[in-house]
Design a protein around this motif. Sequence first.
Motif, mmCIF file in Angstrom:
data_model
loop_
_atom_site.group_PDB
_atom_site.id
_atom_site.type_symbol
_atom_site.label_atom_id
_atom_site.label_comp_id
_atom_site.label_asym_id
_atom_site.label_seq_id
_atom_site.Cartn_x
_atom_site.Cartn_y
_atom_site.Cartn_z
ATOM 1 N N VAL A 162 0.847 -1.201 0.000
ATOM 2 C CA VAL A 162 0.000 0.000 0.000
ATOM 3 C C VAL A 162 0.882 1.251 0.000
ATOM 4 N N PRO A 163 0.540 2.266 -0.808
ATOM 5 C CA PRO A 163 1.361 3.476 -0.846
ATOM 6 C C PRO A 163 1.189 4.325 0.404
ATOM 7 N N THR A 164 2.187 5.119 0.682
ATOM 8 C CA THR A 164 2.076 6.142 1.733
ATOM 9 C C THR A 164 2.555 7.461 1.158
ATOM 10 N N VAL A 165 1.884 8.532 1.522
ATOM 11 C CA VAL A 165 2.266 9.876 1.091
ATOM 12 C C VAL A 165 2.809 10.625 2.290
ATOM 13 N N THR A 166 4.029 11.124 2.170
ATOM 14 C CA THR A 166 4.641 11.854 3.280
ATOM 15 C C THR A 166 4.687 13.359 3.047
ATOM 16 N N SER A 167 4.698 13.770 1.763
ATOM 17 C CA SER A 167 4.704 15.216 1.507
ATOM 18 C C SER A 167 4.168 15.520 0.121
ATOM 19 N N VAL A 168 3.594 16.721 0.001
ATOM 20 C CA VAL A 168 3.119 17.259 -1.269
ATOM 21 C C VAL A 168 3.720 18.655 -1.398
ATOM 22 N N THR A 179 -0.654 23.443 -11.652
ATOM 23 C CA THR A 179 0.517 23.529 -10.774
ATOM 24 C C THR A 179 1.265 22.191 -10.761
ATOM 25 N N GLY A 180 2.554 22.239 -11.040
ATOM 26 C CA GLY A 180 3.371 21.036 -10.951
ATOM 27 C C GLY A 180 3.643 20.706 -9.499
ATOM 28 N N VAL A 181 3.320 19.489 -9.101
ATOM 29 C CA VAL A 181 3.446 19.077 -7.707
ATOM 30 C C VAL A 181 4.305 17.812 -7.625
ATOM 31 N N THR A 182 5.166 17.780 -6.606
ATOM 32 C CA THR A 182 5.962 16.581 -6.334
ATOM 33 C C THR A 182 5.403 15.893 -5.097
ATOM 34 N N ILE A 183 5.044 14.632 -5.262
ATOM 35 C CA ILE A 183 4.516 13.835 -4.154
ATOM 36 C C ILE A 183 5.579 12.814 -3.762
ATOM 37 N N THR A 184 5.935 12.797 -2.496
ATOM 38 C CA THR A 184 6.921 11.830 -2.025
ATOM 39 C C THR A 184 6.288 10.904 -0.992
ATOM 40 N N GLY A 185 6.844 9.703 -0.894
ATOM 41 C CA GLY A 185 6.316 8.714 0.045
ATOM 42 C C GLY A 185 6.989 7.373 -0.172
ATOM 43 N N THR A 186 6.236 6.316 -0.006
ATOM 44 C CA THR A 186 6.764 4.962 -0.217
ATOM 45 C C THR A 186 5.800 4.163 -1.086
ATOM 46 N N ASN A 187 6.343 3.152 -1.757
ATOM 47 C CA ASN A 187 5.559 2.255 -2.617
ATOM 48 C C ASN A 187 4.788 3.009 -3.693
ATOM 49 N N PHE A 203 -0.115 12.400 -14.127
ATOM 50 C CA PHE A 203 1.060 12.208 -13.278
ATOM 51 C C PHE A 203 2.123 11.401 -14.017
ATOM 52 N N THR A 204 3.329 11.476 -13.479
ATOM 53 C CA THR A 204 4.465 10.721 -14.012
ATOM 54 C C THR A 204 5.163 10.019 -12.866
ATOM 55 N N LEU A 205 5.461 8.735 -13.052
ATOM 56 C CA LEU A 205 6.210 7.995 -12.042
ATOM 57 C C LEU A 205 7.686 8.334 -12.172
ATOM 58 N N VAL A 206 8.268 8.833 -11.086
ATOM 59 C CA VAL A 206 9.694 9.153 -11.086
ATOM 60 C C VAL A 206 10.487 7.955 -10.572
ATOM 61 N N ASN A 207 10.100 7.453 -9.415
ATOM 62 C CA ASN A 207 10.698 6.247 -8.844
ATOM 63 C C ASN A 207 9.752 5.720 -7.751
ATOM 64 N N SER A 208 10.234 4.800 -6.953
ATOM 65 C CA SER A 208 9.356 4.185 -5.957
ATOM 66 C C SER A 208 8.959 5.131 -4.828
ATOM 67 N N THR A 209 9.628 6.270 -4.735
ATOM 68 C CA THR A 209 9.322 7.208 -3.653
ATOM 69 C C THR A 209 8.824 8.570 -4.146
ATOM 70 N N THR A 210 8.742 8.753 -5.463
ATOM 71 C CA THR A 210 8.382 10.073 -5.991
ATOM 72 C C THR A 210 7.447 9.974 -7.189
ATOM 73 N N VAL A 211 6.423 10.819 -7.167
ATOM 74 C CA VAL A 211 5.503 10.962 -8.288
ATOM 75 C C VAL A 211 5.364 12.454 -8.586
ATOM 76 N N SER A 212 5.409 12.802 -9.861
ATOM 77 C CA SER A 212 5.156 14.185 -10.275
ATOM 78 C C SER A 212 3.751 14.268 -10.848
#
Length: 248
Positions: A162-168, A179-187, A203-212
């Motif tokens: 399950v994903p977790t969001v730690t910051s927007v 507005t371009g937003v960076t979402i960080t978290g896990t999974n 959205f665009t997948l950047v890696n396992s901890t970041t989504v734009s």
Amino acid sequence: MPISPNQGSTGGGTPVTITGTNLSGTTAVTFGTKPATSFSNVSPTQVTAVSPSGAGSVGVTVTTPGGTSNPLSFFYVGAPFKSSLGPTSGPLAGGNTVTINGVGLATATSVSFGANTATPTVVSDTQLTVAVPAGVAAGSVGVSVTTAGGTNNGLSYTYVDVPTVTSVTPTSGPTSGGTGVTITGTNLGTTGSVTFDGNPAPFTLVNSTTVSAVTPPGTAGAVDVIVTNPAGSDTAAGAFTYVAPPGI
């Protein structure tokens, strides 16, 4: 005089049990014209044997000092071939249903996802369905199907947590969106959707901890940001604030 199982791999190696009468002193077990790889006289009513390689349908006979038995049918089955699997990912907890397509699946008895095994439902010779067992850890595992003809590998399945969001970041932008937003978290590597106040965002997948992501238009005020993947969703409550334009 029954034989169980009555089918096995064309490569041989299938253990079978033959039951009947007057089987003491068994001197030979043959599959068609080939002798069994090995056999053992368990009792006067039972003999075990290991099939040699073969093809098609053959007669199995038991020979004792009293003669040779009537033949029993044994069917050689080729190894299964798997062509596709879908969906290819799901929750770490398992429980979702996967469909496997291929050839030679009619005698499937088990499907393994890494080290964990499940019993499939045979739809036809070309299709199986199976409930995915729980995984050990997030990540890809090999999928193998076992039938009377053997075991075939070659497909993979990805367990997702399950994903977790730690910051927007940034935390605010205009109600017009964009507005371009960076979402960080896990999974986050298998993210399937991002919404702002229930509205889908590109959205665009950047890696396992970041989504734009790019905010869609919205209504002034703080809104929830929700990230969803095959395992579930996480809500960042009030994580983004839409700001109305000035009016004069």
